[in-house]
Design an enzyme around this catalytic site. Sequence first.
Site, PDB file in Angstrom:
ATOM      1  CE  LYS A  53      -1.322   4.809  -3.471  1.00 43.17           C
ATOM      2  NZ  LYS A  53      -2.791   4.630  -3.509  1.00 43.17           N
TER       3      LYS A  53
ATOM      4  CE  LYS B  75      -2.973   9.514  -6.015  1.00 47.92           C
ATOM      5  NZ  LYS B  75      -4.328   8.995  -5.867  1.00 47.92           N
TER       6      LYS B  75
END
Length: 129
Positions: free
Chosen positions: A44, A46
């Site tokens: 993602k 992240k």
Amino acid sequence: MKIIITYGTFDLFHVGHVRLLKRLKSLGDKLIVGVSTDEFNARKGKVAFYNYHDRAEIVSSCQYVDKVIPEEGWEQKVSDIKEYGVSVFAIGDDWEGKFDELKDCCNVVYLKRTENISSSLIKSTLSSF
Ligand code: C2G
């Protein structure tokens, strides 16, 4: 038994997360939370401060949460919904419209995010000390 499911990183657990989980639990009888694994977070884009194990333990300690499962990929939602007999998939409205394809297998609800709080805001504020 009305089962609700949601997914997220839930890093640096804060009041925005708590308020979302509280509202989600009020939609049904049981709340399942898919906590993003560290590997999925990397996909993602992240990087969480806390690792998956710690984030899962923190989310599990929340009174509104009945079960925590690992979120390992985008594609697991449909099989989770079927496996757990989910009635409602719900998530914050920063994802508005992104999961409408799930309407084929359950209700899809986007809930308003809590303003002025986020894991990234906490990180950037702390890094300025
Ligand atoms: N949230 C909120 N209010 C905030 C911050 C977050 O309501 N101030 C909600 C988000 O909308 C989301 C949940 O809390 O529903 C978890 O947020 P994140 O950890 O940022 O989740 P995200 O990384 O967006 O992952 O497959 C779905 C993804 O895994 C969602």
